[in-house]
Structures are given as C-alpha cells and as structure tokens.
Design an enzyme around this catalytic site. Structure first.
Site, PDB file in Angstrom:
ATOM      1  N   SER A 153       0.587  -1.205  -0.027  1.00 33.05           N
ATOM      2  CA  SER A 153       0.099   0.027   0.118  1.00 33.05           C
ATOM      3  C   SER A 153       0.836   1.262   0.027  1.00 33.05           C
ATOM      4  O   SER A 153       0.307   2.436   0.025  1.00 33.05           O
ATOM      5  CB  SER A 153      -1.057   0.050   1.099  1.00 33.05           C
ATOM      6  OG  SER A 153      -0.096   0.366   2.235  1.00 33.05           O
ATOM      7  N   ASP A 154       2.173   1.065  -0.027  1.00 32.85           N
ATOM      8  CA  ASP A 154       2.882   2.371   0.017  1.00 32.85           C
ATOM      9  C   ASP A 154       3.961   2.303  -1.266  1.00 32.85           C
ATOM     10  O   ASP A 154       5.152   2.742  -1.178  1.00 32.85           O
ATOM     11  CB  ASP A 154       3.651   2.487   1.049  1.00 32.85           C
ATOM     12  CG  ASP A 154       4.062   3.991   1.569  1.00 32.85           C
ATOM     13  OD1 ASP A 154       3.539   4.925   0.663  1.00 32.85           O
ATOM     14  OD2 ASP A 154       5.006   3.992   2.472  1.00 32.85           O
ATOM     15  N   LEU A 155       3.652   2.027  -2.492  1.00 31.51           N
ATOM     16  CA  LEU A 155       4.335   1.846  -3.610  1.00 31.51           C
ATOM     17  C   LEU A 155       4.813   3.406  -4.135  1.00 31.51           C
ATOM     18  O   LEU A 155       3.929   4.188  -4.907  1.00 31.51           O
ATOM     19  CB  LEU A 155       4.136   1.105  -4.596  1.00 31.51           C
ATOM     20  CG  LEU A 155       4.139  -0.269  -4.344  1.00 31.51           C
ATOM     21  CD1 LEU A 155       3.399  -1.024  -5.644  1.00 31.51           C
ATOM     22  CD2 LEU A 155       5.760  -0.737  -4.334  1.00 31.51           C
ATOM     23  N   SER A 216      -1.222   3.332   4.038  1.00 37.13           N
ATOM     24  CA  SER A 216      -0.016   3.719   3.029  1.00 37.13           C
ATOM     25  C   SER A 216       1.376   3.707   3.446  1.00 37.13           C
ATOM     26  O   SER A 216       2.217   4.193   2.841  1.00 37.13           O
ATOM     27  CB  SER A 216      -0.371   5.066   2.027  1.00 37.13           C
ATOM     28  OG  SER A 216      -0.288   6.092   3.061  1.00 37.13           O
TER      29      SER A 216
END
Length: 218
Positions: A153-155, A216
């Site tokens: 969720s934190d690309l 995120s």
C-alpha cells in the site's frame, strides 16, 4: 515492528526474488520504547526501477495472491502503521466496508491533528454517503465478486529501488493488506457520468486512493 515484519513476511512469500527476506523483529531489553526490524541486505541504487519489470512484479503478486486472503476477507491480521498512525486493518466482508473504515480512520487522525474543518466535514459526508457506495458497491453486487489480493500500500519511489547488481526491482516497507488491486491505481481522469458501468467507472475508482490511501505506510 510486528506489523512491519508480518507485512514483509507475507509479501516475501509471493515475491521472494524482489522482497528482502524478513529475519526478526523485537524490542530492546534496556530500552522498551525502542524496537528493531532485521531483514536481508540488498545493495540498491537510488535510481527508479525499470518500469516494465516493476509493473510485472506487482501484477504477479496480485495474481499469485488473489483469493488467498484468510477467510476470503479484506484487511490484515495485525495492526500496521502509517508513520505513527495505526491503520484499522480489522477484517471486513466487502471492499466498500473496509475502504470506508480505513479512510474514516485517516480522517479522524486529520481532525485530531488539525481540528475540525467545516468544509472538510461536508466533503467527507458526501464521500461516505455518495461517492464510495456509488463507486465500490457495484463491484460486489449484482452477481459480481472481488477476490482480495495482497496489496503493497505504499508504492512510491522511496520504497522501490533497483538491485545494484541485477537491476531487478526491490520493494519493501509494504504496510500490506488484503484488498482490491485497484487500491494501487494512480490518479486517473475523472468520469462523472452517473450511469457508467463498474467497468467504465475504473477512472473514478482510481481517484479514491488519491484522496487518502488507507494503510499507505508502516
């Protein structure tokens, strides 16, 4: 740190060649407020990864993990954190339910940090009462079904780097959860036609993660 460890451990299970293997986590005996996380070391450059290789890795994670969520639900077994903010990862039966719950948690933190905002409150009410149901509910009604997959969720460029030796993309700091793969869509053009089908509404749904991506970072 437990959230970090379990996120990376789950992601590693589906992409062992592109995720540093998690080894341990814990708390310092002499300093109970300090914690540690240990994983395999990779020498990485500070460049952007090859876009085709990067997208292929992410897509393969989604495909390989699809339908393998515990109990077929959305969420994650443990709490993860966006910086110091704990994410509400409790299990949900639908993507709409989980997304609304996660977004609500982030908006609550916003209000706790900056105080009430009348305009934001009006917009928030519209998002929960109209936008989210209109865009997400059709995905799992009328005979339609989503199979949750594992989401990093934190690309962003800080969490994806090329391996200095092979050039392969190395991804980390996932703050993972089981969700809909569209949770990773970047900003897309907004299509506001109310009669769009779920397939046509993909651009609108792409706007939701931009509002505030639940979970995120960790």
């Amino acid at each position: 740190m437990r959230g970090t460890f379990e996120s990376e451990e789950t992601l590693y299970a589906f992409a062992p060649n592109n995720v540093p293997k998690p080894l341990a986590w814990g708390t310092y005996k002499g300093e109970p407020d300090k914690h540690f996380y240990i994983c395999d070391f990779y020498d990485m450059t500070d460049d952007l990864p090859d876009i085709q290789k990067f997208c292929a890795v992410v897509a393969q994670i989604h495909l390989d993990s699809m339908g393998k969520s515990p109990m077929g639900k959305y969420g994650f077994p443990v709490t993860t954190h966006l910086a110091y903010v704990d994410n509400d990862n409790s299990w949900s039966d639908s993507w709409e339910e989980w997304y609304a719950k996660a977004l609500k948690r982030m908006l609550e933190e916003e209000e706790n940090s900056h105080g009430p905002d009348e305009e934001l409150a009006i917009l928030t009410a519209a998002i929960f009462e109209k936008v989210i149901p209109r865009l997400l509910r059709p995905l799992e009604t009328g005979g339609r079904q989503i199979l949750p997959c594992l989401i990093h969720s934190d690309l962003w460029p800080g969490n994806v780097k090329p391996d200095a030796l092979t050039g392969e993309p190395i991804i980390f700091d996932s703050c993972a959860f089981w969700g809909h793969n569209e949770g990773l869509l970047l900003r897309a053009s907004l299509a506001a036609d109310l009669i769009l089908t779920p397939q046509q509404q993909i651009s609108d749904r792409g706007e939701l993660p931009v509002i505030e991506p639940p979970g995120s970072g960790d």
